[in-house]
Every structure is written in structure tokens, then in C-alpha cells.
Motif scaffolding. Sequence first.
Motif, short mmCIF file in Angstrom:
data_model
loop_
_atom_site.label_atom_id
_atom_site.label_comp_id
_atom_site.label_asym_id
_atom_site.label_seq_id
_atom_site.Cartn_x
_atom_site.Cartn_y
_atom_site.Cartn_z
N THR A 5 0.84 -1.19 0.00
CA THR A 5 0.00 0.00 0.00
C THR A 5 0.87 1.24 0.00
O THR A 5 2.08 1.18 0.15
CB THR A 5 -0.90 0.06 1.24
N ILE A 7 0.68 3.42 2.23
CA ILE A 7 0.88 3.90 3.60
C ILE A 7 2.13 3.26 4.20
O ILE A 7 2.19 2.05 4.36
CB ILE A 7 -0.34 3.57 4.47
N PRO A 8 3.14 4.05 4.50
CA PRO A 8 4.35 3.45 5.08
C PRO A 8 4.11 3.13 6.55
O PRO A 8 4.57 3.81 7.46
CB PRO A 8 5.39 4.56 4.90
N GLY A 9 3.36 2.11 6.78
CA GLY A 9 2.85 1.80 8.12
C GLY A 9 3.92 1.57 9.17
O GLY A 9 3.75 1.93 10.31
N ALA A 10 5.05 1.01 8.76
CA ALA A 10 6.01 0.59 9.77
C ALA A 10 6.59 1.76 10.55
O ALA A 10 6.98 1.62 11.69
CB ALA A 10 7.13 -0.19 9.12
N ARG A 12 5.01 4.93 10.57
CA ARG A 12 4.02 5.93 10.95
C ARG A 12 3.28 5.49 12.19
O ARG A 12 2.30 4.76 12.12
CB ARG A 12 3.05 6.16 9.80
N GLY A 14 1.15 6.38 15.44
CA GLY A 14 0.32 7.45 15.99
C GLY A 14 0.71 7.81 17.39
O GLY A 14 1.42 7.06 18.06
N LEU A 16 -0.95 7.84 20.03
CA LEU A 16 -1.47 6.95 21.06
C LEU A 16 -0.55 5.74 21.25
O LEU A 16 -0.24 5.34 22.36
CB LEU A 16 -2.87 6.48 20.66
N ALA A 17 -0.11 5.21 20.09
CA ALA A 17 0.78 4.07 20.17
C ALA A 17 2.08 4.46 20.88
O ALA A 17 2.62 3.71 21.67
CB ALA A 17 1.08 3.54 18.77
N LEU A 22 4.59 1.52 22.22
CA LEU A 22 4.64 0.52 21.17
C LEU A 22 5.60 0.89 20.05
O LEU A 22 5.93 0.08 19.23
CB LEU A 22 3.25 0.32 20.55
N SER A 26 7.66 -1.43 16.83
CA SER A 26 7.31 -1.43 15.43
C SER A 26 8.42 -0.87 14.56
O SER A 26 8.65 -1.32 13.46
CB SER A 26 6.03 -0.64 15.21
N PHE A 44 -5.02 -1.52 28.67
CA PHE A 44 -5.96 -1.01 27.67
C PHE A 44 -6.34 0.42 27.99
O PHE A 44 -6.60 0.75 29.15
CB PHE A 44 -7.23 -1.86 27.65
N ARG A 45 -6.41 1.25 26.95
CA ARG A 45 -6.89 2.61 27.20
C ARG A 45 -8.38 2.52 27.50
O ARG A 45 -9.07 1.61 27.05
CB ARG A 45 -6.62 3.50 25.99
N PRO A 46 -8.89 3.46 28.31
CA PRO A 46 -10.32 3.41 28.63
C PRO A 46 -11.16 3.68 27.38
O PRO A 46 -10.72 4.36 26.45
CB PRO A 46 -10.51 4.51 29.66
N LEU A 47 -12.33 3.10 27.37
CA LEU A 47 -13.24 3.33 26.25
C LEU A 47 -14.48 4.01 26.83
O LEU A 47 -15.11 3.47 27.74
CB LEU A 47 -13.65 1.98 25.64
#
Lengths: 510, 585
Positions: A5, A7-10, A12, A14, A16-17, A22, A26, A44-47
Amino acid sequence: MKNHTMIPGAVRVGPLALALGLAGASVLAATPTVLPGRPEEIAFRPLSFEPPRAAEHRRTLSNGVPVYILPSSEFPLVQVVFSFKGGRYLEPGDKAGLADMTGAMLRRGGTQSMGASALDEQLDFLAAQVSTNFGATAGTATLNSLKSNFDEAFGLFMDILRKPAFEPEKVDLYRKEVLEGMKQRNDDRSSIFQQQVRRMVWGPDHFEGREPTKQAIDSITIDDMRAFHQRVVHPGNLIIGVTGDVTEAEIMSRLEAAMSGWDKGQPVPKETDTGVAMKPGVFYVEKDVPQGQVFIGHRGIRRDDPDAIPVMVMNDILGGAGFTARLIKRIRDDEGLSYGVNSSFQQRVEYPGVFATGFTSKSRTVALATKIALQEIEKMRSAPVSQEELDVSKKSFIDTFPRTFESKAGTLNVFITDEWTNRPKDYWQTYRQKVESVTVQDVQNAAAKHLRPENFAIMVVGKWEDIAPGDPTEQRPDYKAQMSDFGTPVKMPLLDPMTLQPLPDAPRKD
Amino acid sequence: MKRIATAIVGVVLGALPALAQQVNVTEFTLENGMKFLLYPRTEQPNIIAAGWVAKVGSVNERPGITGISHFFEHMMFKGTNTIGTKDPARDREFRAEQNVLRQRILDLTMKDQYRRFRAGEIDDPWDPANDTDEMAKLRGELKASMERQRAESIVKTEFDEVYTKLGASGMNAFTSEDVTFYFINVPSNKFELWAWMESDRLTDSVFREFFSERDVVHEERRLRTESTPTGIFDEQFEAMFWQSSPYNWPVIGWTSDLNSYTMEQAQDYYDTYYQPSNLTGVVVGDFKIEEVKPIIERYFGRLSPGTKPVPPVATLEMPQQAEQRMIAECDCQPQVEVRYKAVPWNHADEAALEVLAGILNGRSGRLYKNLIEGAQIASSAFAGVDSRKYGGAFSFAAETKGDAKPEMLEEAWYKEVERLQNEPVSERELQKVKNQEAANAFRRLQNNFFLLVQMGLFEAAGDWRYINEHPRAIQAVTAEDVKRVANTYFARKNRSVAIYNRLQGLEPEDPELLALGAEVGPQMKDMVKRQLEQLKQISDPARLQQIVGQMESQKGQVPPQMAKAFDYMLKKVKDRITELEKGGN
């Protein structure tokens, strides 16, 4: 890493991560990372989730009809639901099948401006889906259409509701279809089982236990259907729900126009309980299949019972929760006696519902599975559940709660049902607190009060000569069981599929 | 014609956005070969549907281990060295002990019980009721070991419990001929939970309860196949339809195989088909790609790359040389199925066959108009395309109405086939199906879970892009294509036919026939019934009147022992005429 794709995911990652630490893992995929030893150790972050409030989405047409609107522009589709109070409970006793037939014939019988076949052809050409049906206590007419065709499809939909033609040839065709279905009532073990359990729980005169005979179906006239339609399908008895690619202003003006000149009739009365008291005991019906199907239960509680939430949690632990419930652990996982086991407190609003435990098992182990189910029910009544079991159940109800409102069509359905049944306004807003406050003691009280083994009726459909004696190969003394352990079995006749009169024993087939 | 064409243009414009709609999937592959498809979607907030598909199903099996793919699906919920046990070492000992006991039982079954079965001494080599003393003893020891394991080392259904208490829902899996699919919904803050749990079971599954779980699968088989009106016949028809293709055994497996596969076979199967390069993860819902991708890399990155190639499915279906036919009796509505060898998934003719089925189906379709409403011989009728990875079928199925016989439905179907083969379908019919397909292409995308399943299935069959491309293929189909595929696939020697009659003896006897008494023996009764069945197929009152005339003229010559039966038949024919004149069918 192959990456197909744009999107250079590795790299990028966010914010939050990053906050969760994290990023290192990655970016430097080659570096060995320490993963949490158990899933409970994951942070886990709260939802946060607040259930939607029906009142915020409720509008009213000038004739007083409530409309719930939840627009969505993801796809160029519009869905309109008309919900009418009324159903099988309004049928005269000798006209069982009238509500169903009226619902089907609205859609299939044509309108005063378009013949039935032409209407089918046009709706199909427009790729519009229209369904109309009446169930036990409510009727629903649904239109799902492309936005681009909506005006024409909605016009046809309103004609179906306001000016149905009940064309005699189409009525005749449908009547024959119903009778063909009726012939098959004794073909499938499950359909025999459902018929017998309904009759046992509700009695053959209650609208939930009653079924049409050929005579009833033959006696239903077009006038009967017109009268049922007249009584039920009108703005005095209607709640509307809309979702899809529309604005509020557009749809409100479209609905206003559609109501023009439509007389507002009297709302129909609510359903009442006309059932007979259920007789406890052990009953069976013959069907030559290698696996028996079993019901254990009795009448239960109303939806608004003060114990409803503790009962819900209690049932979840007993047999409602699927793979984590006690019944499935014991009967399926420990003993391999069944593929599916469950229990439920089926709710009714106006009268008590049903507590039902159900499973299937090969003939010779039906008795053992029944014995274990009864033991588990007794254990539920006599001993407290563990704090851990209670926590799993409560957390599951609380954490899956957003799913009640996950789709817009589903949310509309909740809003409409709640309005018909006068659900307390803050019910969903306080739902999680109510679940959270349930204690171990509450669960045991609910079990002791609402599970009443002395009232149980047990119904078995299968090959009785193989079922009754239990498993001759069972060597463990505690696991020996036969059906007479639970009461004196009473044979129930198979019913003639067309008359519902008892049939003599079927000849043996070899 | 021109007027209709204008109307079509209007609707085509309406349908056009459907074709513009794209599912924009982000795909990537980890170094170990496991592929992922990600599709963020916020229309259903707070929820993520997540799953993975193993490109393995019953088509990858062989005789002796049929059903192992499905059995595996069950095994994958039984835990690892972390989940499902409080003492992994002790648990391993129990499993080893049970494996030895089970192998001894299996050896004895194969050696002694199979021999006794072949000699006709016992009716079922697997039934514990036929156990020798030695086997009964071993079976007792096995059960005792499983009970000790439950008490000492197992944490029951912990896999399910962890997910449940953390808010996951709808956890399940299914197995088909081509794939095994595992899925769940998790709250949108719990994606990492899914990654933890799934990568754990993909690296460390221990096949706990390997022997007791097959009892559950037997119950599943009894439930789905053996206790439904047509289940066992559907299975036999499938086995007859496919000749050389491995599609000819059921996904749930033959009963004997289900009993006999071993832990070693299971391990070998797992090592072969559950290597990362044979797996695809799919995630749909309320998430951000940059959040979930690193989590996927951390967790699924720990799967070891496979060490052996996945064996191809080499055996192709041999071209069929003659019509095949199965005639069954069951507790069911009389019905027929005509099934043709057709095309695999994404074959160049698939879309045309689907459009053809669309023209037949629905209340404005040809089957309803001609069989249900017109001739009034069917109570339901349906045509469908079943395209699998390595082969496919096209089916017509219908149930009778009134006195009609399945053979009449079959004949009516061949008339429809002839028409499809000789006349191009009308522009209006073609456009109607395309309009419906265009709208349904949207409707199929409305739910996260269904999206996930479609993406996974398409990817396993070949390429997920089918979700975007197939609607375009449908729109490109012409009337000429439909005619061509009808001629290509609907040949007599390419079909298999299943006829289902209602099991005799279950319908109450006609009271008038019973009233004839013992004087009319069973053989004569059968003959009378057969003759009446034939007469029922005549629906022209004039023709029946003619028969009545013939019968009355022969009446004097009927032997006395047949007189009663003859009168009964004559009355029945007259009743039939009256019924027809009243407007029955």
C-alpha cells in the motif's frame, strides 16, 4: 516486510501508540520484544461510551406519529421502517394465521393503482426491497431503496400500506403455499420439538402456542384481511424509523406528505396472557432420528420484573453465556454429550416469559445430559457462584453493551420497541450501573426464587426406545441415568400436520 | 423498444454510484509470510471485527483424515501452554498418557473390531457397546485419565473466558471445503487482546481434549446431518456429484475417519497448513491503521515461518460422461435438484451464470412466474451458483405443490433451460438483475462482520479485490453471454439429478381405499395407487372424461375380484374432474 500500500505503516506510529510504548517495537521489528505474559497484563486505554438517547432523535409528524431519524451517508441507501402495534394476539381463535396472511398479502396482493405482478416487477427493477409482516405482538413494514429511486419506491410502499388490493389469485397462491408448508410440520425433528414445547408452555389456545390448521387457513377471507388491515395499519397505531442517506428536513416533509388524508384510527389494545398453567412432568414424542432434542423449563418472569437484571446475570452463568457457561462446560466440554447447550429467560413485557434449557444429545446419552443439567440448576439454587464467575459475567455485559447500539438500524429498533413497551426512559443510561451492582447473594436469591425444579416440564423428541433406558455402556456409577429418574414419562402423540389432531402411531419404517 | 430503453438509462444512472464505491483495503505481509487486510470504518463505532483465515478446508484432506480441518477448528479453542491450564507440564503428561491409551484402542479397533465387522459379527466397529473386555478396560482408563486431567491441570474454556470477561463477543469459527475462518468482535480499545490471543494460539496450540472433543463433533454431525430431513441425502448427493474432486467428502468428515485420526496426523496437518504464509488476518471497524499495524507486527511477527511448501490440490474433477441420478425417500416435501458442473470462483463465466440465476429467481423471476404461479406445480423454486476455489456447480432446486411430482418440476426446468439456450434474455430482465446486483453490492458492505468474512473468503480463494471487481463483472454481462453459458453448462451429460419422494407409509391412507377392506389385497391397492398417481398428472378435464368413457365401456369385462378396486378408481377419476372444473390445480 512486503508492503503493497501507499501507507508506510512501519514508521508511521500514531501518538497513542507512542504513549503506550509501542513505537520501539514497530520501528525496530528485528529487536526481540517482551510481550505481556498473559492477556490480563495488557494496559488497555479506557473506552468511553454513552448510549444514544431516544428523545434526541425523536420527531413528531403533525398527526402525532413519532419518527426516529438516524441519518448515515456511508452508502446511497435509505431505509424506512413502519412499526405497527398488533399481531397474532388480535386474531379470533378460529382464524389462526390471519395476522401472518394479512402481512404477506399487503406485499404480495397488489395495490389499487398497480396490479400485484406489475408491482413485483417494478420494485425488483428499482432494486427496492419491501417487506411487510405481522408477528406475535407487532407488525413491521420495511423499505430499503437506493437514494436515487427513493421517491418512486416510497410512493409504491405507501400504496402498499394504504391501498392494498388483496388480489384473489394472489391470496389463493399464498394460501396454497402455507398449506404446503403445513404438510412439512412433522418432517423435521426441530419443528416437532418447537411445536410441542410451545403447546406445552402456552397451551394450544394462547396466541403464542396456537398454530393454524388447514381449516383455519381455508376459512380466512379477503374481508377478514381487510378488517385486520383497517384495524391495525393506520397512523394512530404507528411509529416510524428512518436511517440512511437522507436529511431530517427531506424525510420529514416526505413523510408529512405521505400521511395526508390518512385517517387516524384507534390504537389497538395490548396483548394479554391467556395461557394455561403449565403442567410439570416428563413428556416425549416419537421421531426416528439418532439424536434426542430436550427442553427443560417453566414459565419465567416479565421483562420489568425487579429481579430482571440479577436473573439475567444468573442465567448467563448457568447457560446463557455460550462457551463459558456452566451447562456447556459440563455437558459439552467435560462429557462430550452435546454440540449445543443453552439456557434462557425469554422475556415478555405484558406477562411472564419462559425459562428454557435446551440441548441435543445422541439417544443413549439424553438421560445423562438431562441429569447433569438438573444438577447444575440445583447447584445454582443451593450454592453461591464464585466471585470470579460473577465478575466475568458482569464485565461481559458491561463491555459488550455498546453493541446494542452498534448499527443504526438496530438502534432504531431499540427506540421503537422501547416506545411501544414503555421502557423506563433512563433504562439504558443506567444499565451498566444496574449490572455492576449485582452481588453473589443477588444471583443466588434470583436462582432460588426463579428456578423452580418442582415445576419443570421436560420434553424430549427422539427415538424413545433408545432414549429411555440411558447408556448401557456407562461404567461410572454416578453417571448412570435413565429417563424414569425424572418422573413417569408420558407419551404425547404426534399431531396431524393439517388438523393438529392426534395421530395414531406411525408404521415402522425400515 | 425505444421507450423501455429510456427507462433503463434512468435507472442505470441511479445505480452508477454503486460501481464507484470502493472498499479501500490496506494490505501488508509480515516477514514470516502472514498477510493482513485492514479496513478502518467508523460507521459502527467502538467495535472492531477481527479474524484470520487459514487457506485450508476439506478439499486439502484425503481418505482416512476426512473432517480433520473442521476438527482442527474445534481444537484451536482448547488452549496453549499459557491459556487453558494451571500446570502445563502435568497437562503435557496427561496428554501423552491419553495418546498412548487411545492409540492402543485404535490399534485394537483396526485389527479386531474391523475384522469382526467385516465378518458380520458386529454392526459397528466403533460402538463402545461392541468393545472387547480389553478395549472396555482401556476406554475406562482413558476416561479416568481425562477426569484427572480436568481436576488437576485444565482450566476449562479459559480461551473463551479471557475474551468474554474483556468484552469480546461473537467469537466463533467455521470450516468449509476451502477455508477455516476464525473471528470475533472486540471493543475498539482491545485490539491488542485479539493480537495476543490469536498469535498465542497460532504459535502454541496443544490440542488439549483431543479425544473427548470428537464426541462433540459426532454430536454436531448427528445434529446437522443425521437428524434433519434431507441431511444424509444432501451428503450422498454431493458424494455422487463430485467424482474425482476432493469435494466429494463432507466437511464434517466420514464417521469412521472422525474416529480414527491421531495426534501425529493432526500435528503434521497443523505444521503444513497453519504456517503463516497460508494465513491471512482481516481487521474491519473502528481503528486507526497506524495504531494496529505495530501491534500486528509485534504479536504475529512471532510466528515462525513455515518449513515446508503447502501441497497443491492437484486432482481436478474429471469431465462427466453421463447423467447421474439419485432417487431418495425421506420425511420431506417431494423435491428435485438438478445440479451441473459449472465454474470455479472468479472464472470468466461466473458473472454470467450469476446473472442467469438472477433472471430465474425472485417473485418477478422466471421460476416464480412459470412454475409457482403459472403451472402451479412448485411451492418453491430456486437457482444458484456455488463457485468454490477449485470447481463449481450450478443448481436448480424446487419443491412440489399439491399433487405435482418432482419429475414434473424437472421437466419444467428443462423447458426453462431450452428457452435460455435458444432465446437471448430480454434487455429489461437483464437490466433488472444488474440494478439489483448494484444495490446489493452496497447492502453487502453495511456490516463489519460480513465485510470481514467476504474479504477473508475472497483473499483465500485468490484475491480480496474481487469485492470491488466482481460488481463490475456483473454489469458487463450481455444477453449473449447468458445464452452462451446456458448452452455451455446445461448439457444432459453434465448434470446430476436428485429426486426426493415422501417416505411412503407415513401419509394416512385414503379412508375410501381402506373401506374397500381385505378383499382388495395389498398388491392390488398398490397397483390402484400407482395408476391414480399417473392419472393425477393429467390436468385436462376433457382427456380425463375420455378415460372415464373408456373405463365405463370396459366395466362389464372386469373380473369380479377386481370390481371394487375398479369402481374406486372410476370414482377417483370423476372426483378429479370435478375438482379441476372447480378451478383446483
